[in-house]
Write an enzyme that holds these catalytic residues in place. Structure first.
Site, short mmCIF file in Angstrom:
data_model
loop_
_atom_site.label_atom_id
_atom_site.label_comp_id
_atom_site.label_asym_id
_atom_site.label_seq_id
_atom_site.Cartn_x
_atom_site.Cartn_y
_atom_site.Cartn_z
N HIS A 1 0.83 -1.21 0.00
CA HIS A 1 0.00 0.00 0.00
C HIS A 1 0.86 1.26 0.00
O HIS A 1 1.26 1.77 1.05
CB HIS A 1 -0.91 -0.02 1.24
N ASP B 1 0.98 2.44 3.79
CA ASP B 1 0.06 3.51 3.36
C ASP B 1 0.85 4.82 3.21
O ASP B 1 0.39 5.89 3.58
CB ASP B 1 -1.11 3.68 4.33
N GLY C 1 -2.88 11.75 5.51
CA GLY C 1 -1.81 10.86 5.09
C GLY C 1 -0.44 11.25 5.59
O GLY C 1 -0.15 12.43 5.81
#
Ligand SMILES: [Zn+2]
Lengths: 433, 303
Positions: A68, A313, A332
């Site tokens: 990811h 991520d 993020g």
């Protein structure tokens, strides 16, 4: 490229090999040749090689795989490029990264999947494209799974957003099941999280920030696991699972032998919603940092073998998208260069999770989730992707030295244990400390 | 960067002794007897949200101490054209601001400003988070009527979830041992609200909140915030509106406060708003000396 160089053999000598897929956790030498693993043998058994790498005191592992990563190409090169993102990946020990399709435009076609692989992109590690599950990730009509699968996409997702519609998710899992193609879900019921910027709890109430409830994640995971249990061969992969309740659903699905896999991120096993200070948007990500009890549940699942993979991520953003009002800042954080060290520091040294289990979460585990053949293990004949690290090395992460184009991390200045020493892709050293 | 000395970003992290110091100084301030403590200083009022009472109160406070004030409102300024919070901050700093008073719809905006700009930043209300000058003027109002905080009980009734006034009031009064009862339906007063500060409790029943209370603080309930919830306006009024009959449940000498703007017929009746126990206009009046103290403190002149 020079042919002689291509055929050079490299002997990794004197290291301790951890290859969970091959059930090896012992001193071993590894010979790489022609981009493959030519031989694995006890110390000093392999004699000849063109080059040697001295791995004494180090762990030798299959190349790490990150399921990811947001490399931001095409279209958002001011945040990251495939070149800079994969350089950061190499520094973090990752030899393969799976890149998310929420780019500009969205990677929802064969052309874009192929574009990601072109040499002009300047990738220094393997890049596997994840394609959009629906056209332009708008959630209305499925993309051409068959063509995307054939073109080499390793999974489909609308990450950044969930596949919310029941009917579309069902169709995706049915079609994915026919093709043996994992459907990756960003589990968030966005109808419940409008204007929310962190986890719903005492801290969000105190800070005056609208909170995302655990239920907004758990309800989607529960629905998807139910679907995966009903649909033959469906493959569901839950991205960045962050709550104890969602974990319960996944456990139930796994017990029922549904093909459900999931990943957790280093920040979700390291930080909670209480750790954010003074509206620092480097603590803002989606899913958000959760409660201490969620973190405990995730640690238990990491230890007991339930978690399939650690994935970062990695979500780079420019400073001007982060240095602003918390509620308006982008979601993020970056994560490629700190993942292994956080795993060793938090999971191994503090929680006593064996190194072999941690290596599994970075190698065999993720390779299984997306069927990355020939990767995630160093058995003879595998791709010569190798990660070599020092599990005892203490160091301080300095974001100014990050290879990523963006610097949005809460871990700047953290003292960590465990450092990547060398990363090899296809038998070539692409990073060395 | 640490916030500049003299900044007032919230009540939560303010020491009780510092609160008392501000209140004590506020008592000496009187806008009708100007004191030029801020002579020649520039106070920038940066209002990202419409505000009548807080803005005019800060403006009068600053002017009565000899400061120049400049009002910048989001509408019709470069902010509307997309200038970032920090760029606006750097600009007003470059213009020569000595103090920035900021009202913003996002929680934490004053913190971001204070971390990057080297002048004192005063939070005039940030999103759902805090409204420290309101809490201080409310504390001043309570002290004027009740002499001391010791042993007091306050009922705060209404939309706590969306109220920065409530959050700041809870932090402040809790530091002095005041018993705080938050009252309203779960949608507006979530159970988690009791974790805000020591001595805070949540109840759904107005009788429970009012019994034996010294102070009743009412909060505005916006119609649009009830829409979509399990409670409608008539039901809210039936269960929580402050009426003379209900106020009788409180102590005889209980006072009624409200940060305004009040909506007659919703959270309170006209009898309450205009009644002998109401201190709503006194709060507005005490807002000016309280903000004079806050501004003087920002410039290190609170002596
Ligand atoms: Zn996601």
């Amino acid at each position: 490229m020079n042919n002689r160089k291509e055929n050079t053999s490299l002997l990794i000598k004197g290291g301790h090999l951890i290859d969970p897929a091959a059930r090896i956790d012992a001193p071993m030498d590894v010979l790489l040749k022609d981009g493959r693993v030519a031989e694995v043998a006890p110390p000093n058994k392999i004699k000849s090689a063109d080059e040697k790498f001295d791995a004494r005191g180090l762990i030798v592992a299959p190349g790490f795989i990150d399921l990811h990563v947001h490399l931001r190409e095409p279209g958002q090169t001011y945040k990251e490029t495939i070149a800079t993102g994969t350089a950061a990946a190499a520094a973090g020990g990752f030899t393969s990264v799976c890149t998310m399709p929420n780019t500009v435009p969205v990677v929802d076609s064969v052309e874009w999947i192929e574009w990601l692989r072109q040499p002009e992109r300047g990738a220094v590690v393997n890049v596997f494209g994840i394609a959009a599950a629906t056209r332009a990730s708008k959630g209305a009509a499925l993309t051409d799974f068959r063509a995307l699968h054939t073109a080499g996409a390793v999974a489909v997702t609308d990450d950044g957003k969930p596949i919310l519609d029941d009917r579309i998710m069902r169709e995706a899992l049915i079609l994915g099941g026919e093709l043996n193609f994992p459907v990756v879900q960003h589990a968030e019921d966005t109808r419940m999280t409008e204007n929310c910027s962190m986890h719903a709890g005492a801290r969000s109430f105190r800070l005056g920030l609208r909170g995302m409830t655990a239920a907004a994640e758990a309800s989607i995971v529960e629905r998807d696991v139910q679907l995966a249990m009903q649909i033959p061969n469906a493959r569901l992969h839950v991205a960045h699972l962050s709550t104890a309740d969602a974990l319960k659903s996944v456990r139930r699905g796994k017990r029922a032998k549904a093909r459900v896999t999931f990943e957790v991120t280093p920040h979700h096993f390291t930080l909670t919603d209480e750790d954010m200070r003074d509206y620092d948007s480097n603590y803002k990500m989606n899913p958000p940092l959760r409660s201490a009890s969620d973190l405990e549940a995730i640690l238990a699942a990491l230890a007991d073998g339930t978690v399939d993979a650690i994935a970062t991520d990695h979500a780079p953003h420019a400073a001007h998208e982060k240095e602003m009002e918390f509620e308006r800042a982008a979601f993020g954080i970056t994560g490629l260069e700190t993942a292994l060290a956080l795993a060793i520091t938090r999971l191994h040294r503090e929680k006593r999770i064996p190194l072999a289990r941690i290596v599994e979460l970075f190698t065999a585990g993720p390779a299984r989730c997306f069927d990355l053949r020939g990767r995630g293990s160093l058995v003879r004949g595998s791709v010569a992707d190798v990660t070599i690290f020092d599990p005892k090395k203490k160091w301080t992460f300095d974001v100014a030295k990050s290879r990523s184009k963006s610097k949005n991390t809460p871990f700047d200045g953290w003292q960590l244990t465990g450092k990547v020493v060398a990363t090899m892709v296809g038998g070539k050293i692409v990073y060395s400390a | 960067m640490n916030p500049a000395r003299g900044s007032l970003l919230g009540i939560e992290h303010l020491e009780a002794s510092e609160i008392l110091r501000i209140l004590k100084f506020a008592r000496r301030m009187n806008p009708d007897r100007p004191r030029p403590l801020l002579k020649g200083r520039r106070v920038l009022l940066l209002f990202y949200e419409a505000s009548t009472r807080t803005r005019s109160s800060f403006e009068i406070a600053a002017k009565s101490m000899g400061a120049h004030t400049v009002l910048i409102q989001a509408i019709g300024s470069s902010i509307e054209k997309g200038e970032s919070l920090l760029d606006t901050g750097y600009t007003v700093r470059a213009v020569g601001a000595d103090i920035i008073v900021i009202r913003h719809p996002n929680a934490g905006a004053p913190y971001i400003m204070a971390q990057h700009i080297d002048v004192p930043v005063i939070n005039a209300g940030d999103g759902l988070h805090e409204h420290p000058s309101q809490a201080l003027l409310d504390a001043y109002t309570i002290l004027r009527n009740k002499k001391a905080f010791k042993g007091l009980q306050i009922a705060i009734v209404g939309d706590i979830f969306h109220s920065r006034v409530a959050r700041s009031a809870c932090h402040l009064l809790s530091k002095f041992g005041v018993k705080i009862v938050l009252c309203g339906p779960p949608e507006l007063v979530p159970d988690i609200a009791s974790t805000l500060a020591p001595g805070v409790r949540v109840t759904r029943h107005i009788e429970d909140a009012l019994r034996g209370t010294d102070v009743v603080m009412l909060l505005r309930v916006q119609k649009e915030r009830l829409s979509g919830l399990n409670i409608d306006l008539p039901e809210y009024i039936a269960r929580y509106q402050m009426t003379p009959a209900r106020l009788k449940m409180a102590k005889k000498d209980a006072i009624v406060m409200h940060p305004g703007p009040i909506i007659r017929g919703l959270e309170l009746t006209s009898e309450i708003a205009d009644g002998a126990q109401a201190r709503i206009l006194e709060e507005v009046r005490l807002g000016v000396p309280t903000r004079m103290a806050i501004l003087a403190r920002a410039m290190g002149r609170m002596r």
